[in-house]
Design a protein around this motif. Sequence first.
Motif, PDB file in Angstrom:
ATOM      1  N   SER A  29      21.145  37.217  15.660  1.00  0.00           N
ATOM      2  CA  SER A  29      20.779  38.438  15.803  1.00  0.00           C
ATOM      3  C   SER A  29      21.347  39.070  16.673  1.00  0.00           C
ATOM      4  O   SER A  29      21.960  40.300  16.891  1.00  0.00           O
ATOM      5  CB  SER A  29      19.432  38.303  15.860  1.00  0.00           C
ATOM      6  OG  SER A  29      18.947  37.806  17.032  1.00  0.00           O
ATOM      7  N   ARG A  30      21.402  38.547  17.852  1.00  0.00           N
ATOM      8  CA  ARG A  30      21.992  39.287  19.239  1.00  0.00           C
ATOM      9  C   ARG A  30      23.527  38.623  19.544  1.00  0.00           C
ATOM     10  O   ARG A  30      23.938  38.642  20.545  1.00  0.00           O
ATOM     11  CB  ARG A  30      21.333  38.966  20.224  1.00  0.00           C
ATOM     12  CG  ARG A  30      19.939  39.445  20.479  1.00  0.00           C
ATOM     13  CD  ARG A  30      18.978  39.343  21.584  1.00  0.00           C
ATOM     14  NE  ARG A  30      19.810  38.855  22.845  1.00  0.00           N
ATOM     15  CZ  ARG A  30      20.250  40.133  23.674  1.00  0.00           C
ATOM     16  NH1 ARG A  30      19.916  41.373  23.392  1.00  0.00           N
ATOM     17  NH2 ARG A  30      20.713  39.845  24.727  1.00  0.00           N
ATOM     18  N   GLU A  68      26.034  40.744  21.874  1.00  0.00           N
ATOM     19  CA  GLU A  68      25.712  40.785  23.307  1.00  0.00           C
ATOM     20  C   GLU A  68      25.968  39.273  23.714  1.00  0.00           C
ATOM     21  O   GLU A  68      26.575  39.056  24.778  1.00  0.00           O
ATOM     22  CB  GLU A  68      24.091  40.772  23.538  1.00  0.00           C
ATOM     23  CG  GLU A  68      23.644  42.091  23.158  1.00  0.00           C
ATOM     24  CD  GLU A  68      23.483  42.527  21.632  1.00  0.00           C
ATOM     25  OE1 GLU A  68      23.523  41.638  21.059  1.00  0.00           O
ATOM     26  OE2 GLU A  68      22.972  43.784  21.584  1.00  0.00           O
ATOM     27  N   GLU A  69      25.824  38.298  22.927  1.00  0.00           N
ATOM     28  CA  GLU A  69      26.037  36.738  23.405  1.00  0.00           C
ATOM     29  C   GLU A  69      27.847  36.566  23.489  1.00  0.00           C
ATOM     30  O   GLU A  69      28.125  36.112  24.475  1.00  0.00           O
ATOM     31  CB  GLU A  69      25.572  35.850  22.323  1.00  0.00           C
ATOM     32  CG  GLU A  69      24.021  35.778  22.569  1.00  0.00           C
ATOM     33  CD  GLU A  69      23.495  34.683  21.374  1.00  0.00           C
ATOM     34  OE1 GLU A  69      24.130  33.899  21.162  1.00  0.00           O
ATOM     35  OE2 GLU A  69      22.308  35.184  20.860  1.00  0.00           O
TER      36      GLU A  69
END
Length: 124
Positions: A35-36, A39-40
């Motif tokens: 989901s992120r 960003e990761e």
Amino acid sequence: MKRCLIVLSLALLAACDTTVKKEETAGLDYGPKPSRWREEIKSYLDLRLTNPKESVVEFRSEPKQLYQRDTLVRERQYGWATCVWVNEMKDGKLAGFYPVNNGPDDPGIVASRYAREQCAQLGG
């Protein structure tokens, strides 16, 4: 000697075959879709790029399940993947986009080839 070269060439070509068969992926668990992921990946690259604040990171595809077969130089890998290209600032100017495969600490012709193949498979 000539026969030996032909056999060796055929063996190398067979090792480069990245076509995946259904039975190879049957039963694999890729886990939930990330989901992120943006960003990761950005956080991962920020630790590895020489000048992350001035580098450009492009996400050219959404995460998709991807499977890579064993080759002579890489073990089998599978999971969620996306197409990421980076344009790093070097000597005061952007050096040009390159595809990323496991980050900038995985350089070279083989990593670049895998990254380009992955991007083609992922639609990026």
